[in-house]
Design an enzyme around this catalytic site. Sequence first.
Site, PDB file in Angstrom:
ATOM      1  N   CYS A  13       0.866  -1.187   0.000  1.00 47.35           N
ATOM      2  CA  CYS A  13       0.000   0.000   0.000  1.00 47.35           C
ATOM      3  C   CYS A  13       0.900   1.234   0.000  1.00 47.35           C
ATOM      4  O   CYS A  13       2.059   1.148  -0.410  1.00 47.35           O
ATOM      5  CB  CYS A  13      -0.975  -0.020   1.174  1.00 47.35           C
ATOM      6  SG  CYS A  13      -0.207  -0.010   2.818  1.00 47.35           S
ATOM      7  N   ASN A  16       2.315   1.382   4.374  1.00 43.31           N
ATOM      8  CA  ASN A  16       2.585   0.094   5.058  1.00 43.31           C
ATOM      9  C   ASN A  16       2.247   0.165   6.550  1.00 43.31           C
ATOM     10  O   ASN A  16       2.873  -0.495   7.370  1.00 43.31           O
ATOM     11  CB  ASN A  16       4.057  -0.349   4.854  1.00 43.31           C
ATOM     12  CG  ASN A  16       4.342  -1.800   5.271  1.00 43.31           C
ATOM     13  OD1 ASN A  16       5.463  -2.122   5.655  1.00 43.31           O
ATOM     14  ND2 ASN A  16       3.357  -2.674   5.214  1.00 43.31           N
ATOM     15  N   CYS A  18      -1.480   0.888   7.385  1.00 39.93           N
ATOM     16  CA  CYS A  18      -2.935   0.673   7.506  1.00 39.93           C
ATOM     17  C   CYS A  18      -3.408  -0.580   6.785  1.00 39.93           C
ATOM     18  O   CYS A  18      -3.779  -1.570   7.408  1.00 39.93           O
ATOM     19  CB  CYS A  18      -3.707   1.885   6.994  1.00 39.93           C
ATOM     20  SG  CYS A  18      -3.445   3.394   7.948  1.00 39.93           S
ATOM     21  N   ARG A  19      -3.414  -0.548   5.439  1.00 41.94           N
ATOM     22  CA  ARG A  19      -4.032  -1.633   4.667  1.00 41.94           C
ATOM     23  C   ARG A  19      -3.155  -2.858   4.488  1.00 41.94           C
ATOM     24  O   ARG A  19      -3.615  -3.990   4.735  1.00 41.94           O
ATOM     25  CB  ARG A  19      -4.437  -1.117   3.275  1.00 41.94           C
ATOM     26  CG  ARG A  19      -5.552  -0.115   3.314  1.00 41.94           C
ATOM     27  CD  ARG A  19      -5.680   0.620   1.995  1.00 41.94           C
ATOM     28  NE  ARG A  19      -4.540   1.503   1.778  1.00 41.94           N
ATOM     29  CZ  ARG A  19      -4.300   2.202   0.681  1.00 41.94           C
ATOM     30  NH1 ARG A  19      -5.126   2.069  -0.348  1.00 41.94           N
ATOM     31  NH2 ARG A  19      -3.263   3.006   0.596  1.00 41.94           N
ATOM     32  N   SER A  20      -1.902  -2.680   4.042  1.00 43.42           N
ATOM     33  CA  SER A  20      -1.091  -3.879   3.756  1.00 43.42           C
ATOM     34  C   SER A  20      -0.767  -4.690   5.012  1.00 43.42           C
ATOM     35  O   SER A  20      -0.678  -5.918   4.919  1.00 43.42           O
ATOM     36  CB  SER A  20       0.169  -3.546   2.947  1.00 43.42           C
ATOM     37  OG  SER A  20       0.987  -2.605   3.586  1.00 43.42           O
ATOM     38  N   ASP A 128      -8.089   3.726   0.857  1.00 43.69           N
ATOM     39  CA  ASP A 128      -7.176   4.206   1.895  1.00 43.69           C
ATOM     40  C   ASP A 128      -7.985   4.701   3.103  1.00 43.69           C
ATOM     41  O   ASP A 128      -8.744   5.672   2.992  1.00 43.69           O
ATOM     42  CB  ASP A 128      -6.349   5.347   1.296  1.00 43.69           C
ATOM     43  CG  ASP A 128      -5.308   5.876   2.257  1.00 43.69           C
ATOM     44  OD1 ASP A 128      -5.332   5.478   3.432  1.00 43.69           O
ATOM     45  OD2 ASP A 128      -4.476   6.687   1.818  1.00 43.69           O
TER      46      ASP A 128
HETATM   47  P1  4NP Z   1      -1.760   2.823   4.067  1.00 39.83           P
HETATM   48  O1  4NP Z   1      -2.425   4.178   4.621  1.00 39.83           O
HETATM   49  O2  4NP Z   1      -1.212   3.163   2.704  1.00 39.83           O
HETATM   50  O3  4NP Z   1      -2.907   1.879   3.976  1.00 39.83           O
HETATM   51  O4  4NP Z   1      -0.714   2.420   5.049  1.00 39.83           O
HETATM   52  C1  4NP Z   1      -1.750   5.400   4.686  1.00 39.83           C
HETATM   53  C2  4NP Z   1      -0.836   5.629   5.683  1.00 39.83           C
HETATM   54  C3  4NP Z   1      -0.205   6.846   5.772  1.00 39.83           C
HETATM   55  C4  4NP Z   1      -0.505   7.844   4.851  1.00 39.83           C
HETATM   56  C5  4NP Z   1      -1.421   7.605   3.853  1.00 39.83           C
HETATM   57  C6  4NP Z   1      -2.045   6.379   3.762  1.00 39.83           C
HETATM   58  N1  4NP Z   1       0.110   9.111   4.957  1.00 39.83           N
HETATM   59  O5  4NP Z   1      -0.240  10.010   4.186  1.00 39.83           O
HETATM   60  O6  4NP Z   1       1.006   9.285   5.815  1.00 39.83           O
END
Ligand code: 4NP
Length: 157
Positions: A13, A16, A18-20, A128
């Site tokens: 993602c 790394n 939240c989703r992955s 996201d």
């Molecule tokens: P992820 O979510 O891609 O599912 O881990 C996010 C985590 C952090 C950010 C964006 C999405 N950020 O903008 O810091």
Amino acid sequence: MSGTAKPAVLFVCLGNICRSPLAEAAFRREAHKAGLDVEIDSAGTGDWHVGSPPDPRSQAKALEAGIDISAQSARQLALEDFTRFSHILAMDQQNLADIMARAPNDTTAQISMLMDHVPGREGASIADPYYGGEENFTDSWDDAVAAAKALVRELAG
Ligand code: 4NP
């Protein structure tokens, strides 16, 4: 990688955190249940959260399902991932584009959207949830579980 080699699956993602990590946790559980011998990891296309544990909201969601992901540590997608993993799974279209843009000519990984592996969900993203609420993390977890089950069926088949 030949058809008989042990599969190696990388979930990717943006951050790394939240989703992955949820996709990794759900797939680890389903693979274990199915007795599937597979290497499993996750990474982010971005480097902002490298070394951080999963977002507390993802940790809480996994824990509801009885899985402790607090020891996971975020890392960024690396060049060697393209030959180390047989499958690289993107959570959304932007992740997929970023992964493709970094893929070396000698990549051996099969690169796809994670939800492409779920019959009827082809082309869908795992949205996201970072700027969302708990319901968004619930959706991410539910998608991750559906994808994990479908992917295990595919790899075990
Ligand atoms: P992820 O979510 O891609 O599912 O881990 C996010 C985590 C952090 C950010 C964006 C999405 N950020 O903008 O810091």
